[in-house]
Design a protein around this motif. Structure first.
Motif, PDB file in Angstrom:
ATOM      1  N   GLN A   1       1.616  -2.969   6.047  1.00 11.34           N
ATOM      2  CA  GLN A   1       1.148  -2.081   4.811  1.00 11.34           C
ATOM      3  C   GLN A   1       0.842  -0.691   4.990  1.00 11.34           C
TER       4      GLN A   1
ATOM      5  N   ASP B   1       2.534   8.030  -2.039  1.00  9.54           N
ATOM      6  CA  ASP B   1       1.920   7.113  -2.875  1.00  9.54           C
ATOM      7  C   ASP B   1       1.879   7.790  -4.445  1.00  9.54           C
TER       8      ASP B   1
ATOM      9  N   GLU C   1       1.798   8.217  -8.468  1.00  6.77           N
ATOM     10  CA  GLU C   1       2.025   6.947  -9.089  1.00  6.77           C
ATOM     11  C   GLU C   1       2.560   7.405 -10.491  1.00  6.77           C
TER      12      GLU C   1
ATOM     13  N   HIS D   1       4.300   4.377  -3.696  1.00  7.22           N
ATOM     14  CA  HIS D   1       3.398   3.534  -3.575  1.00  7.22           C
ATOM     15  C   HIS D   1       3.547   2.178  -3.088  1.00  7.22           C
ATOM     16  N   HIS D   2       4.433   1.741  -2.312  1.00  6.74           N
ATOM     17  CA  HIS D   2       5.104   0.464  -1.931  1.00  6.74           C
ATOM     18  C   HIS D   2       5.405  -0.262  -2.677  1.00  6.74           C
TER      19      HIS D   2
ATOM     20  N   SER E   1       4.231  -0.510  -5.995  1.00  6.11           N
ATOM     21  CA  SER E   1       3.167  -1.041  -6.769  1.00  6.11           C
ATOM     22  C   SER E   1       3.638  -1.029  -8.462  1.00  6.11           C
ATOM     23  N   ARG E   2       2.986  -1.808  -9.234  1.00  4.09           N
ATOM     24  CA  ARG E   2       3.433  -1.841 -10.688  1.00  4.09           C
ATOM     25  C   ARG E   2       2.706  -0.507 -11.346  1.00  4.09           C
TER      26      ARG E   2
ATOM     27  N   VAL F   1       6.631  -1.664   3.223  1.00  2.00           N
ATOM     28  CA  VAL F   1       5.641  -2.691   2.772  1.00  2.00           C
ATOM     29  C   VAL F   1       5.429  -3.684   3.921  1.00  2.00           C
TER      30      VAL F   1
ATOM     31  N   SER G   1       2.359  -8.723   1.752  1.00  2.00           N
ATOM     32  CA  SER G   1       1.445  -7.966   1.253  1.00  2.00           C
ATOM     33  C   SER G   1       0.103  -8.366   0.667  1.00  2.00           C
TER      34      SER G   1
ATOM     35  N   HIS H   1       2.384  -6.001  -3.200  1.00  2.00           N
ATOM     36  CA  HIS H   1       3.451  -5.153  -3.163  1.00  2.00           C
ATOM     37  C   HIS H   1       4.663  -5.880  -2.460  1.00  2.00           C
ATOM     38  N   PRO H   2       5.912  -5.589  -3.020  1.00  2.20           N
ATOM     39  CA  PRO H   2       6.270  -4.737  -4.140  1.00  2.20           C
ATOM     40  C   PRO H   2       6.060  -5.983  -5.443  1.00  2.20           C
ATOM     41  N   HIS H   3       5.750  -5.303  -6.724  1.00  2.00           N
ATOM     42  CA  HIS H   3       5.459  -6.051  -7.831  1.00  2.00           C
ATOM     43  C   HIS H   3       6.876  -6.477  -8.419  1.00  2.00           C
TER      44      HIS H   3
END
Length: 967
Positions: A695, A866, A868, A891-892, A894-895, A915, A919, A923-925
């Motif tokens: 991670q 990372d 967003e 950001h790996h 992410s949602r 990732v 995780s 992650h990942p979403h």
């Protein structure tokens, strides 16, 4: 087999042969490394060769049958050859039999895993990381304390899963995190001890495997610690006591003594000294100060905190002295020596169990056992033979130990002492003490500097003068002035001890060089001197600390001076490297070889072995053999009844004239080869390696001309003690806090041959990006470090960023700050900084990440850190060119990132998500993955696919993954 010397009546009667008589052939040299003199050494080498053959070729069931037949037939033929008096064929068949035996035992060890073993249940899918299980079993040892946690080693009895309850075997290593006073009280209320039966609700998993070149498999460390799986217990309330079963009384006593020793250390010493004492005395490195560990590594003396032969030797020396002082020495009982040996061995093996039976401890204790028992049977415990026998015993019980770094380093270091340092010391003593006699009438044949050194260390002028006063024939010796001066000053014993320790330390450094480069990527020439000092300080610290704890239980005031002595010794031990800090070539990191190139580590030992044989054949003092001795020597050499099987191979190297002059340059060349690994020749392509760091984020950019840029170096956000991969193992530098930067990123760079990184970029201050950069900055020569320039301050003003800035300051690494709009060119590739802007708020470390666009011809890649939605929206609204063939997912995955508008503007053909395989942040979403799929991008995940490599020649590009390439 022993050979009887031919009978000669004239010699039996004490008469010399007549001048015209033909004597036996002259035996030149004293051959130590022969099968008949060191049988255990050669049998162990053959046995080890068989184990290696099984490991490298993974012999199947058919090979097992072949190995069994070969072992039986070879040993039978060897016995038949002995009966017929054929020594050489007997030796050859016996060695072949031991090769087959080694291969067979190795195969049996790999295949005899019961169906109920935890690792078999995990491989079969009965145990999964995502589902908790109820593990029932008993503690194999008392809970092992760590900072804010306890480790439990549970021997499984049963396991309950969704499929029901079943019997289980094997050992699991569980860690219980104690986050507050309430959890500490809950754990203490359990009153766990050795043999306690428990039931714990836990998620079990294998150790983390980082799929990059150079990364070690932490499952090996876990298995060497005797464990199949590991797990983390979130709360002591998830553990319940079960009715206890009978336990071993002797082990219980040993573990109580260990616990009492740990409590005494905590009571008498501060955390700085106490942490080192726990490592040195009971092999608990969890409390070792990180600064102390770092200094010991830099000085090449980290090994002194690992319980090894030195520690066991000190204990044996003390015990022998104590028992010698008792009346047992003067008793008239026939078994006095036997009782003395038994008492010492009982204490030594108890301490070995207390220290966890690590390979160096077992090796040292086994050798001392042989050395104490052999004289009881009127045998001399030859050091080389003893070493071979100890290795054979350990490998016979656990063949897989042959690949254990601790086992290898321990035996190679001791081999350096007994085959290099000890023979050189013995020869110097012969030269230094030489005086004309019937046995040695000729002066030593050595270089003058060697003669001066030997005489300075070993010539005793006072003793010689006393002998001359009572001798009917008087003469005087022309000895070196240094010998006379040191004798007058009465410092000769001290000088002798220091020089011999330096010779020993140098021998160990030379012999262990390839292993140090392979496992630690470090060469420490300064260790030749520091090991002499630290060895003495460690001995003082061990003895004084034990005395302080014993005396302190009676009188605090009497123990105070000893406590002060321990603190002083520890301070000198830790800071002994400081006077050498900054000096060139005192300690430096080296790259290591991978694949077939790693054979250089084995080739290194070829000139080493030949040099050992040359040292063995070095006879500076020519001793005259009397007739009976000459006949016996000739008979032993096989002149009368055949020679040893391997003697013709070794004969040329026993002559000193062939040895050092030809072999030292070869050894120097091999040493340079081991240390001189360099990166591959640049081929004009731009490469980006997205590393598997769990991670976290880390990517290495290799520019077309070979320059390098490391963007982040991974780390672990909120990484608890229970999830530390390396802790608890017995590998190099284990039982310490795990560092992704050291164990994963640095080892990857070394595997490519790099010892320098040109640019070190910290995108922002989150631990899973920046934590590993401090280790990289310490391990490599760094040209430039880069962070973001923000008007409101630096992003993520946390401990990791401060540690990174402190490290680059100590290493005098230039620090550069960048902002959006800056660009520079490296070897034909353009580096564009497109985020953050100069007026970024600095309120969110994620949205203040450095975003880099790499352009090489028609190819482009976007490295996003990372960021967003907020940063993505501002970038999308800007007029910047965000188009990229390869996108490092923000950001790996992410949602809160990878918005549709942002993806449309980037329009990537390939997306790499950095990732972990599983995780804990989710992650990942799945929604983000759907967006990438709808955009038509190829998806790669480092945790699933391993390291992802993108390569471009400036027009097209290709993408490969580490796991796919290995398959």
């Amino acid at each position: 087999m022993p050979v009887r010397a031919p009978r000669d009546e004239r010699i039996e009667e004490g008469r010399w042969p007549a001048p015209g008589d033909a004597g036996p052939p002259r035996f030149s040299g004293h051959a130590t490394f022969l099968t008949r003199r060191q049988p255990a050494l050669f049998l162990t080498l053959a046995f080890a060769l068989g184990i290696l053959l099984d490991i490298f070729f993974h012999n199947g069931s058919a090979s097992r049958g072949l190995a069994s037949a070969a072992c039986f037939i070879s040993i039978a033929l060897s016995a038949l050859s002995v009966i017929r008096g054929k020594d050489s064929p007997a030796t050859a068949f016996l060695l072949i039999g031991f090769i087959a035996a080694g291969s067979l035992l190795s195969h049996l060890e790999r295949s005899r895993v019961a169906e109920s073993r935890l690792k078999r249940l995990f491989d079969a899918g009965v145990i999964t990381p995502s589902d908790p299980v109820a593990l029932a079993g008993r503690l194999a040892m008392p809970p092992e304390p760590a900072p804010d946690a306890y480790y439990l080693y549970v021997d499984a009895e049963s396991i309950q899963t969704r499929g029901g309850t079943r019997g289980a075997t094997g050992r699991a290593r569980l860690v219980v995190a104690l986050t507050d006073g309430e959890s500490v009280e809950d754990f203490n209320n359990l009153a766990l001890d050795y043999g306690s039966r428990v039931r714990a609700l836990v998620r079990l998993d294998r150790a983390r495997v980082y799929a990059n070149p150079g990364s070690v498999d932490f499952n090996d460390f876990l298995e060497r610690d005797g464990c199949d799986l590991k797990g983390s217990v979130k709360s002591p309330l998830l553990i319940s006591r079960q009715p206890d079963a009978p336990k071993n009384t002797a082990l219980a006593f040993i573990y109580r003594a260990r616990r009492a020793l740990v409590r005494a250390i905590d009571a008498r010493f501060d955390s700085f000294t106490g942490g080192t004492l726990k490592a040195v005395l009971v092999d608990n490195r969890f409390f070792l100060d990180e600064g102390a560990a770092s200094r010991l590594r830099e000085g090449g003396t980290f090994h002194i905190i690992s319980i090894s032969g030195m520690h066991v030797g000190i204990l044996a020396w003390v015990l022998l002295g104590v028992f010698t002082g008792f009346s047992i020495k003067r008793t008239r009982l026939i078994g006095a020596r036997v009782w003395k040996a038994c008492l010492v061995l009982l204490a030594l093996w108890s301490y070995a169990v207390m220290a966890g039976l690590a390979p160096p401890v077992v090796r040292a204790t086994t050798m001392l056992t042989i050395a104490l028992i052999a004289p009881l049977f009127f045998r001399r415990a030859a050091s080389v033979n003893t070493l071979g026998l100890a290795a054979f015993i350990m490998l016979a019980f656990t063949p897989s130990l042959i690949s254990d770094p601790g086992f290898q380093l321990s035996f190679v270091a001791v081999a350096a002492i007994v085959t290099v340092a000890a023979p050189i010391a013995a020869r110097l003593e012969e030269v230094g003490e030489w005086r004309p006699s019937a046995r040695a009438p000729h002066p030593p044949s050595v270089f003058r500097p060697v003669r001066v050194l030997a005489e300075a260390l070993f010539w005793d002028e006072r003793k010689f003068r006393r002998e001359m006063k009572g001798s009917p024939v008087r003469y005087r010796m022309d000895k070196a002035r240094a010998a006379l001066l040191l004798g007058r000053l009465r410092v000769q014993p001290l000088a002798r001890g220091v020089v011999l320790l330096i010779i020993t330390s140098a021998a160990i450094q030379v012999m262990t060089l390839p292993l140090s480069a392979l496992y630690f990527n470090r060469v420490t020439p300064v260790g030749v001197l520091l090991n002499v000092v630290t060895g003495l300080l460690t001995g003082v610290m061990m003895l004084a600390s034990v005395c302080a704890m014993v005396i302190g239980s009676v009188s605090e005031s009497l123990a105070a001076p000893l406590v002060s002595l321990v603190n002083l010794s520890h301070h000198l031990l830790v800071y002994s490297v400081e006077p050498f800090a900054g000096l060139p070539l005192t300690s430096f990191r080296v790259a290591h070889y991978e694949g077939w190139r790693a054979s250089i580590y084995g080739l290194y030992f070829v000139p080493v072995t030949l040099l050992l044989l040359a040292i063995d054949g070095w006879r500076p003092v020519d001793r005259v053999k009397f007739p009976l001795e000459r006949l016996r020597a000739a008979s032993r050499a096989g002149r009368s009844c055949g020679r040893s099987f391997l003697e013709p191979v070794f004969d040329p190297f026993k002559r000193a004239a062939l040895g050092p002059y030809a072999l030292l340059p070869a050894l120097l060349i091999c040493s340079v080869g081991v240390m001189g690994r360099g990166p591959a020749t640049p081929d004009g392509r731009l490469r980006i390696h997205f590393l598997d760091v769990g991670q976290g984020d880390s990517a290495l950019v290799i520019f077309p001309g070979g320059s390098t840029m490391l963007i982040d170096a991974g780390g672990e956000a909120g990484f608890g003690a229970g999830e530390t991969e390396g802790s608890g193992g017995r590998g190099p530098d284990s039982r310490r806090a795990f560092s992704v930067g050291e164990a994963v990123v640095s080892r990857f760079l070394w595997s490519l041959g790099y010892t320098r990184v040109d640019y070190l970029v910290a995108t922002h201050g989150d631990a899973d990006h920046i934590e590993g950069l401090s280790a990289v900055a310490r391990n490599f020569d760094v040209g430039q470090s880069i962070i973001a320039r923000l008007s409101a301050g630096e992003p993520g003003k946390g401990a990791e960023l401060q540690r990174f800035r402190q490290t680059i300051s100590e290493r005098a690494i230039p620090l550069g700050r960048v902002r959006a709009g800056q660009r520079f060119e490296v070897e034909g590739a353009r580096v564009e900084i497109i985020w953050p802007p100069a007026r970024a708020s600095g309120s969110s470390s994620n949205n203040d990440s450095i975003v880099i666009r790499l352009v090489y011809g028609a190819f482009s890649a976007l490295m996003t850190g990372d960021i967003e939605r907020e940063a993505e929206a501002r970038l999308t609204e800007s007029r910047l060119n965000l188009r990229a063939d390869v996108l490092k997912a923000p950001h790996h995955g992410s949602r809160t990132s990878s918005s549709e508008d942002f993806l449309k503007k980037v329009s990537p053909e390939c997306v790499v998500i950095s990732v972990g395989e599983r995780s804990r942040f989710g992650h990942p979403h799945e929604l983000v993955l759907d967006r990438y799929r709808r955009a038509g991008a190829r998806l790669f995940q480092t945790g699933r696919d391993g390291m992802v490599t993108v390569s471009s020649d400036g027009s097209g590009f290709n993408v490969t993954s580490y796991k796919t390439a290995r398959d």
